[in-house]
Write a protein that holds these residues in place. Structure first.
Motif, short mmCIF file in Angstrom:
data_model
loop_
_atom_site.label_atom_id
_atom_site.label_comp_id
_atom_site.label_asym_id
_atom_site.label_seq_id
_atom_site.Cartn_x
_atom_site.Cartn_y
_atom_site.Cartn_z
N GLN A 1 21.22 -4.81 -12.08
CA GLN A 1 21.52 -5.30 -10.73
C GLN A 1 20.36 -4.88 -9.83
O GLN A 1 19.78 -3.80 -10.01
CB GLN A 1 22.79 -4.66 -10.19
CG GLN A 1 24.06 -5.29 -10.69
CD GLN A 1 25.32 -4.65 -10.11
OE1 GLN A 1 26.27 -4.42 -10.82
NE2 GLN A 1 25.32 -4.36 -8.81
N SER B 1 30.20 -11.15 -17.12
CA SER B 1 30.83 -10.41 -16.03
C SER B 1 31.91 -11.28 -15.41
O SER B 1 31.87 -12.51 -15.53
CB SER B 1 29.77 -10.10 -14.95
OG SER B 1 30.37 -9.68 -13.74
N HIS C 1 31.72 -11.88 -12.62
CA HIS C 1 30.91 -12.64 -11.67
C HIS C 1 30.27 -13.86 -12.30
O HIS C 1 29.40 -14.48 -11.70
CB HIS C 1 29.88 -11.72 -11.00
CG HIS C 1 30.56 -10.65 -10.21
ND1 HIS C 1 31.35 -10.93 -9.11
CD2 HIS C 1 30.66 -9.31 -10.40
CE1 HIS C 1 31.87 -9.80 -8.65
NE2 HIS C 1 31.47 -8.81 -9.42
N TYR D 1 22.37 -11.56 -9.31
CA TYR D 1 23.24 -11.12 -10.41
C TYR D 1 24.29 -12.18 -10.75
O TYR D 1 24.47 -12.56 -11.91
CB TYR D 1 23.91 -9.80 -10.01
CG TYR D 1 24.75 -9.17 -11.09
CD1 TYR D 1 24.16 -8.37 -12.07
CD2 TYR D 1 26.12 -9.36 -11.13
CE1 TYR D 1 24.93 -7.79 -13.06
CE2 TYR D 1 26.90 -8.78 -12.13
CZ TYR D 1 26.30 -7.99 -13.09
OH TYR D 1 27.07 -7.42 -14.07
N GLY E 1 35.28 -6.51 -15.90
CA GLY E 1 35.45 -6.30 -14.47
C GLY E 1 34.76 -5.02 -14.08
O GLY E 1 33.64 -4.75 -14.52
N ASN F 1 27.72 0.86 -11.30
CA ASN F 1 28.57 0.66 -10.11
C ASN F 1 29.12 1.99 -9.57
O ASN F 1 30.17 2.01 -8.94
CB ASN F 1 29.72 -0.31 -10.45
CG ASN F 1 30.60 0.20 -11.57
OD1 ASN F 1 30.33 1.26 -12.13
ND2 ASN F 1 31.64 -0.52 -11.90
C1 BGC Z 1 29.05 -5.36 -12.04
C2 BGC Z 1 29.69 -4.13 -11.41
C3 BGC Z 1 30.93 -4.52 -10.64
C4 BGC Z 1 31.86 -5.39 -11.47
C5 BGC Z 1 33.03 -5.90 -10.66
C6 BGC Z 1 30.10 -6.08 -12.85
O1 BGC Z 1 29.55 -7.17 -13.50
O2 BGC Z 1 27.94 -4.96 -12.83
O3 BGC Z 1 28.76 -3.49 -10.55
O4 BGC Z 1 31.63 -3.35 -10.26
O5 BGC Z 1 31.14 -6.48 -11.98
O6 BGC Z 1 32.66 -6.38 -9.41
#
Ligand code: BGC
Length: 289
Positions: free
Chosen positions: A118, A174, A176, A187, A218, A225
């Motif tokens: 990140q 992720s 994300h 990211y 997650g 993080n």
């Molecule tokens: C990230 C973390 C984050 C998590 C949930 C992950 O992909 O690397 O930093 O806490 O997603 O948001």
């Protein structure tokens, strides 16, 4: 008329330390490469695969001592393990890493594309260098390693006493890949890219019996993080995003990776498996909407 009342979620549930549940030797005789395996989720996956009987290459970018520590831990349950330093975004370094693995272990059965970084910034302050570096490691790195693995899987084909599949690729994506993330557009874009990279490779290589899937963690307790969990206040804020009301541990991901790489998951292909305590359930709607 009945009214549905949803109790406010409790945040006083204990963190759960998972019992050391024995993983059967599901991966006996298989050779695995885990990228970014000297810390965090990659470390957990490398150790879980070794527990499941695989020989493991522990790739890392920097941090020799941490990589050697993972090797030591993995060696306690697996015969052949070594660390290999390489930047997964560099084609020549990736190719050299695979050459060495084929020389030393003979082949590869499992690739876990885990290395990821990140580099956060508000969008209008994000530099091109921050954008390029995150995309290079998180997306190009997955491409370069998957391409070398597929070359070997196709060359070798299925070896029935090892696995029903000619090879398995697990991308560590992720939440994300579907949840937009302000302040982290590089990211989130890289993980959205991983989703269609994974699915497109999966579509193409399925006829060769090569399985390709993603695990989407997650919030997992790792260095990446730390600010989100290392104070009680931050942790309480984080729990608002997690219906299951505990942070994830690297073992939560390791166990899923070992199973997904095994023949027990032989018909799972082209899928993202979310391991997130419900983070993708839009917890903001728990009592609203
Ligand atoms: C990230 C973390 C984050 C998590 C949930 C992950 O992909 O690397 O930093 O806490 O997603 O948001």
């Amino acid at each position: 008329m009945t009214t549905l009342t949803i109790e406010p979620s409790t945040t006083s549930l204990p963190d759960v330390v998972m019992p050391a549940c024995p993983i059967q030797k599901l991966l006996k005789g298989q050779k695995a490469l885990v990228t970014g395996a000297n810390s965090g989720i990659g470390r957990g996956i490398a150790i879980a695969l070794a527990h499941a009987g695989a020989d493991v290459v522990v790739n890392y970018y920097s941090g020799d001592a941490a990589a050697e520590e993972v090797v030591e831990e993995a060696r306690r349950c697996s015969s052949r393990v070594y660390a290999h330093q390489a930047d997964v975004s560099q084609e020549d370094q990736v190719q050299e890493m695979f050459r060495r693995m084929l020389d030393e272990l003979g082949t590869i059965d499992i690739l876990v594309n885990n290395a990821g970084i990140q580099s956060d910034a508000l969008f209008d302050r994000m530099t091109l260098d921050q954008w390029n570096r995150v995309l290079a490691v998180n997306l190009t790195g997955h491409f370069l390693c998957a391409r070398e693995a597929v070359r070997e899987f196709k060359r070798r084909g299925v070896v029935p006493y090892v696995s029903c599949a000619a090879g398995k690729i697990i991308c560590v994506s992720s939440v994300h890949e579907v949840i937009p993330w302000a302040g982290h557009v590089n990211y989130a874009a890289s993980k959205g890219g991983v989703m269609l990279l994974m699915k497109s490779i999966a579509q193409e290589v399925a006829p060769y019996r090569i399985r390709v899937n993603s695990i989407c963690p997650g919030a997992i307790r790792t260095p990446i993080n730390r600010p989100a969990w290392d104070t009680p206040e931050a942790y309480q804020e984080l729990l608002k995003l997690i219906p299951y009301k505990r942070i994830g541990e690297v073992d939560d991901i390791g166990r899923v990776a070992a199973w997904l790489a095994s023949d027990q998951a032989d018909y799972i292909h082209g899928t993202s498996i979310f391991v997130d305590g419900g983070m993708t359930l839009y917890p903001g709607f728990e009592a609203g909407g």
